[in-house]
Design an enzyme around this catalytic site. Structure first.
Site, PDB file in Angstrom:
ATOM      1  N   HIS A  99     -13.042  -1.452  -8.279  1.00  0.00           N
ATOM      2  CA  HIS A  99     -13.966  -0.635  -8.491  1.00  0.00           C
ATOM      3  C   HIS A  99     -13.927   0.781  -8.158  1.00  0.00           C
ATOM      4  CE1 HIS A  99     -16.138  -0.725  -4.209  1.00  0.00           C
ATOM      5  NE2 HIS A  99     -14.747  -0.468  -4.159  1.00  0.00           N
ATOM      6  N   ASP A 156       0.941  -1.216   0.043  1.00  0.00           N
ATOM      7  CA  ASP A 156       0.019   0.003   0.039  1.00  0.00           C
ATOM      8  C   ASP A 156       0.879   1.365   0.042  1.00  0.00           C
ATOM      9  OD1 ASP A 156      -2.376   1.659   0.202  1.00  0.00           O
ATOM     10  OD2 ASP A 156      -3.324   0.128   1.210  1.00  0.00           O
TER      11      ASP A 156
END
Length: 360
Positions: free
Chosen positions: A263, A225
């Site tokens: 998404h 991340d």
């Protein structure tokens, strides 16, 4: 007679149309009533009581002002209608009505390992609800998202500079991950067969990777991340944290996990992410795969049931907050092929979301 019947039909249709509009106008009342129930801790009070609880007893245990006790029956009535509670001993004396939890409210218990309470708090926070008031304004300007129209910055920038909302948002994602991970390990263990390593891209503080590392001790796991997200986080024997940017390069690995990542982004950005995933698994020199957990819109269904409606709600949320989208099967296939992958497998096993395995 025929004319009178036609007039009655017109009147009936008019009233039905009005009711339909009213229901959509006031849909938010369900959401805010749910938030109130969670804020007051009503599910936990009923659970801790250990048996059906009367309205009078429930009121006595609530942290409310004495002048507001007469309103709790009405709050519980709308929440019972929405299937968050069930009723027993229904009498004309409303104080004697007893309530129990349902499957939905059990997921609202704070101590439930799969509690969705943090998700309720984050999604109904004014930071995320206020942009909806600017929806039509956004459609008239060139801002990337309605969120930016409202807050003058992108969601990720807001999360980075507001520690209170950041904690709220991160915990909401972690709570959802706990639920999904439990189902993934229980129902889909075979997905990890033959893998020696896995990188959880956008894995945050490692909620999913920690659970997977514990269940599959023979594998090596990495949480990948942004540097400020993983900075200072401690790994374990088969889990480590790596800072970086998924749009630039992803560490080499047998498999990559993208849980509720794609998404968030438009098609062009998703293709870039998937191409970097393909490069990462190709560097290991053997057949790997990308494991995606995301929605596959059931767009071909003619009837709109609750699950399909919820998926459409999420698609609108992605548009307003992140400039992303939920995708149907054809759109997923287009993304997968555009990124250079040769095969895929979609398994609709995670409720509203599906498990998508993508092969080079």
């Amino acid at each position: 007679m025929e004319s009178q019947k036609n007039e009655e039909n017109v009147t009936s249709n008019l009233l039905k149309a009005q009711s339909h509009i009213w229901n959509h106008i006031f849909n938010f009342i369900n959401s805010m009533s749910l938030k109130c129930v969670v804020d007051l801790g009503i599910p936990d009070i009923i659970h801790n009581y250990g048996k059906p609880i009367s309205l009078s007893k429930l009121i006595s245990l609530l942290p409310i002002h004495p002048s507001k006790t007469c309103f709790i029956h009405r709050l519980m009535r709308i929440m019972t209608h929405s299937s968050f509670f069930s009723q027993y001993n229904v009498t004309e004396n409303e104080l004697e009505i007893e309530y129990m939890l349902t499957d939905a409210s059990i997921l609202l218990l704070k101590d439930n390992p799969m509690s969705v309470t943090p998700f309720v708090h984050a999604m109904l926070d004014p930071v995320l609800t206020n942009p909806w008031h600017q929806f039509s304004t956004w459609l008239k300007n060139d801002d990337p998202t309605t969120f930016e129209t409202t807050h003058r910055m992108l969601l990720w920038e807001y999360v980075a500079c507001d520690s209170k909302f950041s904690n709220l948002f991160n915990e909401s994602m972690a709570s959802d991950t706990r639920l999904v991970t439990n189902l993934l390990i229980e129902k889909c263990r075979g997905v990890f067969n033959g893998l020696e390593s896995l990188v959880d891209v956008g894995g945050g503080t490692g909620t999913m990777a920690k659970a997977l590392a514990k269940s599959f001790p023979q594998m090596e796991f990495s949480v990948f991340d942004l540097p400020h997200v993983v900075d200072g986080l401690q790994g374990s024997e088969n889990l480590n944290y790596v800072g970086g940017d998924m749009f630039k390069e992803i560490p080499p690995t047998d498999a990559i996990l993208l849980k509720w990542i794609l998404h968030d982004w438009n098609d062009e950005e998703c293709v870039k992410i998937l191409k970097n995933c393909k490069d990462a698994i190709s560097k290991k020199g053997k057949q790997g795969k990308v494991i995606v957990i995301d929605m596959v819109l059931e767009s071909e269904k003619e009837s709109i049931n609750e699950s399909v409606e919820t998926q459409l709600f999420f698609d609108m949320l992605m548009m307003v907050v992140l400039a992303g989208k939920e995708r149907n099967k054809k759109e997923w296939i287009k993304l997968i092929s555009s990124a250079g992958f040769s095969d895929y497998k979609i398994t609709p096993i995670l409720g509203l979301r599906s498990l998508i395995e993508i092969y080079p």
